[in-house]
Design an enzyme around this catalytic site. Structure first.
Site, PDB file in Angstrom:
ATOM      1  N   LEU A 200       5.331  12.663   8.597  1.00  0.00           N
ATOM      2  CA  LEU A 200       4.210  12.242   9.427  1.00  0.00           C
ATOM      3  C   LEU A 200       4.280  10.741   9.704  1.00  0.00           C
ATOM      4  CD1 LEU A 200       1.327  14.099   7.544  1.00  0.00           C
ATOM      5  CD2 LEU A 200       2.501  14.843   9.618  1.00  0.00           C
TER       6      LEU A 200
ATOM      7  N   ASP B 201       7.320  14.773   3.551  1.00  0.00           N
ATOM      8  CA  ASP B 201       6.875  13.503   2.971  1.00  0.00           C
ATOM      9  C   ASP B 201       6.869  13.505   1.444  1.00  0.00           C
ATOM     10  OD1 ASP B 201       6.075  11.761   5.277  1.00  0.00           O
ATOM     11  OD2 ASP B 201       4.808  13.494   5.740  1.00  0.00           O
TER      12      ASP B 201
ATOM     13  N   GLU C 229       4.131   8.592  -4.893  1.00  0.00           N
ATOM     14  CA  GLU C 229       2.977   7.812  -5.328  1.00  0.00           C
ATOM     15  C   GLU C 229       1.666   8.364  -4.767  1.00  0.00           C
ATOM     16  OE1 GLU C 229       1.959   3.139  -5.696  1.00  0.00           O
ATOM     17  OE2 GLU C 229       2.157   3.859  -3.643  1.00  0.00           O
ATOM     18  N   ASP C 230       1.742   8.985  -3.594  1.00  0.00           N
ATOM     19  CA  ASP C 230       0.515   9.471  -2.963  1.00  0.00           C
ATOM     20  C   ASP C 230      -0.130  10.624  -3.717  1.00  0.00           C
ATOM     21  OD1 ASP C 230       0.445   7.653  -0.831  1.00  0.00           O
ATOM     22  OD2 ASP C 230       1.874   8.849   0.321  1.00  0.00           O
TER      23      ASP C 230
ATOM     24  N   ARG D 107       0.290  17.708   3.394  1.00  0.00           N
ATOM     25  CA  ARG D 107       0.840  17.077   2.199  1.00  0.00           C
ATOM     26  C   ARG D 107       0.228  17.617   0.900  1.00  0.00           C
ATOM     27  NH1 ARG D 107       1.939  10.902   2.140  1.00  0.00           N
ATOM     28  NH2 ARG D 107       3.214  11.753   0.440  1.00  0.00           N
TER      29      ARG D 107
ATOM     30  N   ARG E 256      -6.772   8.363   5.441  1.00  0.00           N
ATOM     31  CA  ARG E 256      -6.320   9.343   4.456  1.00  0.00           C
ATOM     32  C   ARG E 256      -7.255   9.479   3.251  1.00  0.00           C
ATOM     33  NH1 ARG E 256      -0.752  10.547   5.136  1.00  0.00           N
ATOM     34  NH2 ARG E 256      -0.442  10.747   7.381  1.00  0.00           N
TER      35      ARG E 256
ATOM     36  N   HIS F 208      -1.898   3.262   4.789  1.00  0.00           N
ATOM     37  CA  HIS F 208      -2.531   3.178   3.475  1.00  0.00           C
ATOM     38  C   HIS F 208      -2.859   1.725   3.142  1.00  0.00           C
ATOM     39  CE1 HIS F 208      -0.215   7.063   2.414  1.00  0.00           C
ATOM     40  NE2 HIS F 208      -1.497   7.373   2.405  1.00  0.00           N
TER      41      HIS F 208
ATOM     42  N   CYS G 188       5.598   3.379  -2.568  1.00  0.00           N
ATOM     43  CA  CYS G 188       5.253   4.799  -2.457  1.00  0.00           C
ATOM     44  C   CYS G 188       6.366   5.733  -2.916  1.00  0.00           C
ATOM     45  CB  CYS G 188       4.820   5.146  -1.044  1.00  0.00           C
ATOM     46  SG  CYS G 188       5.945   4.677   0.251  1.00  0.00           S
TER      47      CYS G 188
END
Length: 255
Positions: A19, A62, A67-68, A87, A133, A163, A248
Site C-alpha cells: 500500500l 506489507d 513494527e506496525d 494488513r 491509520r 505514520h 518499521c
C-alpha cells in the site's frame, strides 16, 4: 528477558503490491529488496542485536513492516489492529513471536485502529500519531494499557505522511528529529531538531551512540556525526518506495 533482540520478518514475494498513501507508485525491485532486507538484518546483528524471525506472511505485501503489528512497553506488547483492513492478518504470527520472547500481550479491539509505526517512545513518554491509520479509540485503548505501567500517552496529529514515525523519530538524548515540511506540529515536542532530508528523520537507536539510518540521507548523517553520534548506514531504497523506513522493518525488544 534478555536485552537487545529485534523481531524481523522477511519480505513477501508480493512486496511490490504494498500500500502507498502519500507518494506516487514506482516499480519495486523485489530481488533487490530481499538483499537490502538481509543487509538491514546483518547491520542489527553486527551491532549486537539478536534477530528473531517472525513467520512470514507471503499473502500480505506489507508484512515486512513488522513494527506496525505492535507497541512494546516494559513487559507488555500491545498488539495492533491495523488501520488498513488488508494488513490485519499480519498481527497473529507477530503476537505469537513476541509472546514466545516472554512478553505479556494485550490487543487493540474494534472500533479502535492502531499501527505501531504511529508510536514514538521517548523514555516513559509515548507519542501516538492520530491520523489515517490510528484513530482516537485506538489511542485511548493504548493509554489504558500503558498508563498503569507508568507511561504518559500523548496524541499528536499526523496528516502529511503515513505514520508518525514517517515524520519523526528521536535521538538518544530524547531530541525529536524530523523533516519540517512533513511534520504536522514540531511544537508538540519539547526538543525538536529539523533535519535536511526526509529520510534523515528516521533512525533506530542501536546503543552506544550508534544510529541505524537510510543511505538516502547523507546530509543528515553528517549532522548526526557533528553531534557526536555514529551513523550506521543501510540502503533501503526499495522499501522507501513503499513509504517504509529503518524503524518499521523491526520491533526492538529491550529489557
Amino acid at each position: 528477558m534478555t536485552s537487545d533482540r529485534a523481531l524481523i520478518r522477511r519480505p513477501s514475494p508480493r512486496l511490490a503490491e504494498g500500500l502507498i498513501t502519500h507518494i506516487e507508485r514506482v516499480p519495486v525491485d523485489v530481488e533487490l529488496a530481499a538483499r537490502q532486507w538481509q543487509q538491514y538484518v546483518d547491520a542489527l546483528a553486527e551491532a549486537g542485536w539478536t534477530c528473531v524471525e517472525v513467520s512470514p506472511v507471503d499473502d500480505c505485501p506489507d508484512g515486512v513492516f513488522v513494527e506496525d503489528t505492535m507497541v512494546v512497553f516494559r513487559d507488555l506488547a500491545v498488539i495492533a489492529r491495523a488501520g488498513a483492513d488488508e494488513r490485519r492478518p499480519e498481527a497473529a504470527e507477530a503476537e505469537r513471536a513476541v509472546a514466545a520472547q516472554g512478553y505479556r500481550t494485550a490487543n487493540i479491539t474494534e472500533p479502535g485502529t492502531l499501527d505501531g509505526g504511529d508510536i514514538l517512545k521517548i523514555g516513559s513518554t509515548v507519542y501516538a500519531g492520530l491520523g489515517g491509520r490510528t484513530n482516537q479509540t485506538g489511542i485511548d485503548q493504548l493509554r489504558g494499557f500503558l498508563e498503569p505501567l507508568g507511561a504518559q500517552v500523548i496524541a499528536v496529529p499526523v496528516s502529511k505522511v503515513l505514520h508518525l514515525k514517517s515524520a519523526v523519530t528521536a535521538l538518544p538524548d530524547g531530541t525529536v528529529i524530523g523533516y519540517e515540511p512533513l511534520t504536522d506540529d514540531p511544537g508538540a515536542f519539547p526538543k525538536f531538531l529539523a533535519v535536511p532530508e526526509e529520510a534523515g528523520a528516521h533512525v533506530v537507536l542501536l546503543g552506544e551512540g550508534r544510529l541505524l539510518m537510510g543511505a538516502s540521507a547523507p546530509k543528515s548523517a553528517e549532522l548526526f556525526r557533528e553531534l557526536g553520534y555514529t551513523p550506521v548506514v543501510v540502503d533501503i531504497s526499495e522499501f522507501e518506495k513503499l513509504e517504509g523506513c529503518v524503524t518499521c522493518l523491526s520491533v526492538r525488544l529491550r529489557s
